[in-house]
Scaffold this motif. Structure first.
Motif, PDB file in Angstrom:
ATOM      1  N   PRO A  86       0.872  -1.255   0.024  1.00 44.15           N
ATOM      2  CA  PRO A  86       0.451  -0.156  -0.046  1.00 44.15           C
ATOM      3  C   PRO A  86       0.785   1.838  -0.170  1.00 44.15           C
ATOM      4  CG  PRO A  86      -1.027  -1.651   1.492  1.00 44.15           C
ATOM      5  CD  PRO A  86       0.126  -1.781   1.360  1.00 44.15           C
ATOM      6  N   TYR A  87       0.720   2.302  -1.209  1.00 47.62           N
ATOM      7  CA  TYR A  87       1.501   3.490  -1.045  1.00 47.62           C
ATOM      8  C   TYR A  87       0.625   4.786  -0.456  1.00 47.62           C
ATOM      9  CZ  TYR A  87       4.021   7.295  -3.358  1.00 47.62           C
ATOM     10  OH  TYR A  87       5.353   7.648  -2.970  1.00 47.62           O
ATOM     11  N   GLY A  88      -0.379   5.191  -1.366  1.00 42.47           N
ATOM     12  CA  GLY A  88      -1.114   6.297  -1.297  1.00 42.47           C
ATOM     13  C   GLY A  88      -2.476   6.060  -1.094  1.00 42.47           C
ATOM     14  N   LEU A  89      -3.260   6.282  -0.502  1.00 43.22           N
ATOM     15  CA  LEU A  89      -4.982   6.846  -0.472  1.00 43.22           C
ATOM     16  C   LEU A  89      -5.294   8.080  -0.736  1.00 43.22           C
ATOM     17  CD1 LEU A  89      -7.551   5.999   0.715  1.00 43.22           C
ATOM     18  CD2 LEU A  89      -7.742   6.212   2.387  1.00 43.22           C
ATOM     19  N   TYR A  90      -5.604   8.348  -1.867  1.00 44.24           N
ATOM     20  CA  TYR A  90      -7.030   9.863  -2.378  1.00 44.24           C
ATOM     21  C   TYR A  90      -7.845   9.598  -2.120  1.00 44.24           C
ATOM     22  CZ  TYR A  90      -1.882  10.432  -4.043  1.00 44.24           C
ATOM     23  OH  TYR A  90      -0.297   9.128  -4.043  1.00 44.24           O
ATOM     24  N   ASN A  91      -8.391  10.659  -1.463  1.00 46.35           N
ATOM     25  CA  ASN A  91     -10.167  11.372  -1.555  1.00 46.35           C
ATOM     26  C   ASN A  91     -10.114  12.734  -2.520  1.00 46.35           C
ATOM     27  OD1 ASN A  91     -10.637   9.938   1.031  1.00 46.35           O
ATOM     28  ND2 ASN A  91      -8.983  11.509   1.759  1.00 46.35           N
ATOM     29  N   ILE A  92     -10.751  11.836  -3.681  1.00 45.53           N
ATOM     30  CA  ILE A  92     -11.603  12.833  -3.963  1.00 45.53           C
ATOM     31  C   ILE A  92     -13.127  13.114  -4.360  1.00 45.53           C
ATOM     32  CG2 ILE A  92     -11.143  13.909  -7.201  1.00 45.53           C
ATOM     33  CD1 ILE A  92      -9.066  11.110  -7.225  1.00 45.53           C
ATOM     34  N   CYS A  93     -13.346  13.996  -3.452  1.00 44.68           N
ATOM     35  CA  CYS A  93     -14.709  13.999  -3.268  1.00 44.68           C
ATOM     36  C   CYS A  93     -15.295  14.768  -4.364  1.00 44.68           C
ATOM     37  CB  CYS A  93     -14.577  14.892  -2.510  1.00 44.68           C
ATOM     38  SG  CYS A  93     -14.238  14.394  -0.375  1.00 44.68           S
ATOM     39  N   HIS A  94     -14.887  15.090  -5.353  1.00 50.58           N
ATOM     40  CA  HIS A  94     -15.855  16.587  -6.401  1.00 50.58           C
ATOM     41  C   HIS A  94     -16.287  15.380  -7.103  1.00 50.58           C
ATOM     42  CE1 HIS A  94     -11.379  16.780  -7.323  1.00 50.58           C
ATOM     43  NE2 HIS A  94     -12.221  16.471  -8.546  1.00 50.58           N
ATOM     44  N   VAL A  95     -16.060  13.661  -7.358  1.00 47.66           N
ATOM     45  CA  VAL A  95     -16.244  12.824  -8.311  1.00 47.66           C
ATOM     46  C   VAL A  95     -16.473  11.500  -7.541  1.00 47.66           C
ATOM     47  CG1 VAL A  95     -15.071  13.620 -10.829  1.00 47.66           C
ATOM     48  CG2 VAL A  95     -13.485  12.324  -8.484  1.00 47.66           C
ATOM     49  N   ASN A  96     -16.512  11.626  -6.112  1.00 45.71           N
ATOM     50  CA  ASN A  96     -16.913  10.636  -5.526  1.00 45.71           C
ATOM     51  C   ASN A  96     -16.213   9.434  -5.962  1.00 45.71           C
ATOM     52  OD1 ASN A  96     -19.145  12.731  -4.038  1.00 45.71           O
ATOM     53  ND2 ASN A  96     -20.145  11.532  -6.321  1.00 45.71           N
ATOM     54  N   GLN A  97     -15.145   9.726  -5.418  1.00 41.53           N
ATOM     55  CA  GLN A  97     -14.216   8.563  -5.516  1.00 41.53           C
ATOM     56  C   GLN A  97     -12.950   8.625  -4.007  1.00 41.53           C
ATOM     57  OE1 GLN A  97     -12.349   8.362  -9.846  1.00 41.53           O
ATOM     58  NE2 GLN A  97     -13.982   8.349 -10.378  1.00 41.53           N
ATOM     59  N   ILE A  98     -12.262   7.415  -4.360  1.00 39.92           N
ATOM     60  CA  ILE A  98     -10.597   7.130  -3.143  1.00 39.92           C
ATOM     61  C   ILE A  98     -10.053   6.320  -4.332  1.00 39.92           C
ATOM     62  CG2 ILE A  98     -10.688   5.586  -0.914  1.00 39.92           C
ATOM     63  CD1 ILE A  98     -13.462   6.500   0.206  1.00 39.92           C
ATOM     64  N   TYR A  99      -9.006   6.628  -4.190  1.00 40.58           N
ATOM     65  CA  TYR A  99      -8.011   5.790  -4.828  1.00 40.58           C
ATOM     66  C   TYR A  99      -7.428   5.309  -3.741  1.00 40.58           C
ATOM     67  CZ  TYR A  99      -8.614   7.129 -10.082  1.00 40.58           C
ATOM     68  OH  TYR A  99      -8.600   7.164 -10.799  1.00 40.58           O
ATOM     69  N   LEU A 100      -6.678   3.684  -4.090  1.00 41.26           N
ATOM     70  CA  LEU A 100      -5.632   3.487  -3.607  1.00 41.26           C
ATOM     71  C   LEU A 100      -5.061   2.983  -3.858  1.00 41.26           C
ATOM     72  CD1 LEU A 100      -4.751   2.610  -0.366  1.00 41.26           C
ATOM     73  CD2 LEU A 100      -5.995   0.329  -0.218  1.00 41.26           C
ATOM     74  N   MET A 101      -3.587   3.601  -4.130  1.00 39.97           N
ATOM     75  CA  MET A 101      -2.590   3.175  -5.301  1.00 39.97           C
ATOM     76  C   MET A 101      -1.978   2.426  -3.831  1.00 39.97           C
ATOM     77  SD  MET A 101      -3.625   4.629  -7.452  1.00 39.97           S
ATOM     78  CE  MET A 101      -2.359   4.693  -9.079  1.00 39.97           C
ATOM     79  N   PHE A 102      -1.105   1.215  -4.970  1.00 43.21           N
ATOM     80  CA  PHE A 102      -0.034  -0.068  -4.268  1.00 43.21           C
ATOM     81  C   PHE A 102       0.969   0.076  -5.181  1.00 43.21           C
ATOM     82  CE2 PHE A 102      -3.939  -2.028  -3.002  1.00 43.21           C
ATOM     83  CZ  PHE A 102      -3.830  -2.910  -2.154  1.00 43.21           C
ATOM     84  N   ARG A 103       2.374  -0.555  -4.931  1.00 38.82           N
ATOM     85  CA  ARG A 103       3.176   0.053  -5.240  1.00 38.82           C
ATOM     86  C   ARG A 103       3.668  -1.832  -5.599  1.00 38.82           C
ATOM     87  NH1 ARG A 103       8.147   0.486  -2.791  1.00 38.82           N
ATOM     88  NH2 ARG A 103       8.117   0.226  -0.150  1.00 38.82           N
ATOM     89  N   ALA A 104       4.649  -1.763  -6.717  1.00 36.61           N
ATOM     90  CA  ALA A 104       5.129  -3.571  -7.187  1.00 36.61           C
ATOM     91  C   ALA A 104       5.953  -3.730  -7.957  1.00 36.61           C
ATOM     92  CB  ALA A 104       3.750  -3.870  -6.637  1.00 36.61           C
ATOM     93  N   ARG A 134       4.433  11.750  -5.496  1.00 35.70           N
ATOM     94  CA  ARG A 134       4.756  11.154  -4.571  1.00 35.70           C
ATOM     95  C   ARG A 134       6.293  10.209  -4.422  1.00 35.70           C
ATOM     96  NH1 ARG A 134       3.475  13.267   0.514  1.00 35.70           N
ATOM     97  NH2 ARG A 134       1.919  14.382  -0.424  1.00 35.70           N
ATOM     98  N   TYR A 135       5.951   9.401  -5.731  1.00 36.64           N
ATOM     99  CA  TYR A 135       6.748   8.509  -5.879  1.00 36.64           C
ATOM    100  C   TYR A 135       8.161   8.428  -6.244  1.00 36.64           C
ATOM    101  CZ  TYR A 135       8.737   3.514  -7.884  1.00 36.64           C
ATOM    102  OH  TYR A 135       9.307   2.741  -7.411  1.00 36.64           O
ATOM    103  N   VAL A 136       7.866   9.666  -6.956  1.00 34.96           N
ATOM    104  CA  VAL A 136       9.548   9.803  -7.579  1.00 34.96           C
ATOM    105  C   VAL A 136      10.227  10.074  -6.621  1.00 34.96           C
ATOM    106  CG1 VAL A 136      10.738  11.214  -9.161  1.00 34.96           C
ATOM    107  CG2 VAL A 136       8.818  10.406  -9.877  1.00 34.96           C
ATOM    108  N   ALA A 137       9.475  11.850  -5.471  1.00 31.80           N
ATOM    109  CA  ALA A 137      10.551  11.778  -4.235  1.00 31.80           C
ATOM    110  C   ALA A 137      10.415  11.493  -3.288  1.00 31.80           C
ATOM    111  CB  ALA A 137       9.048  13.179  -3.773  1.00 31.80           C
ATOM    112  N   ASP A 138       9.913  10.269  -3.923  1.00 32.11           N
ATOM    113  CA  ASP A 138      10.099   9.178  -1.722  1.00 32.11           C
ATOM    114  C   ASP A 138      11.660   8.117  -2.717  1.00 32.11           C
ATOM    115  OD1 ASP A 138       8.113  10.064  -1.016  1.00 32.11           O
ATOM    116  OD2 ASP A 138       6.611   8.127  -0.165  1.00 32.11           O
ATOM    117  N   ARG A 139      11.508   7.757  -3.861  1.00 29.75           N
ATOM    118  CA  ARG A 139      11.956   6.931  -4.228  1.00 29.75           C
ATOM    119  C   ARG A 139      13.533   8.146  -4.733  1.00 29.75           C
ATOM    120  NH1 ARG A 139      15.890   3.786  -7.276  1.00 29.75           N
ATOM    121  NH2 ARG A 139      15.254   4.595  -9.398  1.00 29.75           N
ATOM    122  N   THR A 140      13.803   8.910  -4.535  1.00 35.25           N
ATOM    123  CA  THR A 140      14.093   9.729  -4.422  1.00 35.25           C
ATOM    124  C   THR A 140      15.134  10.239  -3.463  1.00 35.25           C
ATOM    125  OG1 THR A 140      14.270  11.139  -6.299  1.00 35.25           O
ATOM    126  CG2 THR A 140      15.921  12.199  -5.234  1.00 35.25           C
ATOM    127  N   GLY A 141      14.238  10.075  -2.175  1.00 43.25           N
ATOM    128  CA  GLY A 141      15.274  10.269  -0.614  1.00 43.25           C
ATOM    129  C   GLY A 141      14.963   8.811  -0.263  1.00 43.25           C
TER     130      GLY A 141
END
Length: 165
Positions: free
Chosen positions: A78-96, A136-143
């Motif tokens: 699990p990597y990121g959870l994004y609330n997108i209320c204006h389109v009634n969506q919740i994204y859960l992104m993984f990395r693999a 975020r992924y690029v920043a995290d990977r760089t760090g």
């Protein structure tokens, strides 16, 4: 405000859609899909889609990655959870990690390619949530430190309400 049946009193709930997806990566490169469907036909995205009934979040992300990119993945983290209320969506992104370099576009993708971080088509990404996830992924990977992110994606000025993510 909820719709209620006048005859029996049953409540008809309208809940957000859950979207699951993945950042498939291998040797510093990220797998992106060029969309063969609307909205945002021809734009680049990470493999993602709606969670189906009876699926776990990880199963859905793995299925979407297989359907859109023909890619076989290792462990999903699990990597990121994004609330997108204006389109009634919740994204859960993984990395693999990509297990193999044998991938191909599915019916919802025109093309599937591995991109070095410097070559990501930032101005041709399909949705703001994909842009935020990749940034975020690029920043995290760089760090050198990956953590779980929770973020709200708000509508940009001029953004159409029918646009997902």
């Amino acid at each position: 405000m909820r719709y209620t049946c006048d005859s029996c009193g049953a409540i008809h709930y309208q809940n957000p859609k859950v979207v699951v997806g993945c950042i498939p990566h291998r040797q510093g490169r990220i797998l992106l899909c060029r969309r063969a469907i609307e909205p945002r036909y021809g734009r680049w995205t990470l493999p993602a889609g709606y969670l189906e009934n009876g699926e776990t979040l990880a199963e859905g992300a793995r299925r979407e990655t297989q359907e859109e990119a023909g890619a076989v993945l290792g462990e999903l983290i699990p990597y990121g959870l994004y609330n997108i209320c204006h389109v009634n969506q919740i994204y859960l992104m993984f990395r693999a990690q990509l297990h193999e370099l044998d991938f191909a576009p599915g019916t919802e993708s025109l093309e599937v390619r591995l991109f070095a971080e410097n070559d990501i088509p930032w101005t041709d990404l399909a949705f703001p949530v994909i842009e935020r996830t990749l940034a975020r992924y690029v920043a995290d990977r760089t760090g050198g430190n990956f953590s779980f992110h929770i973020e709200d994606i708000v509508r940009r000025m001029g953004q159409q309400s029918a646009e997902s993510g």
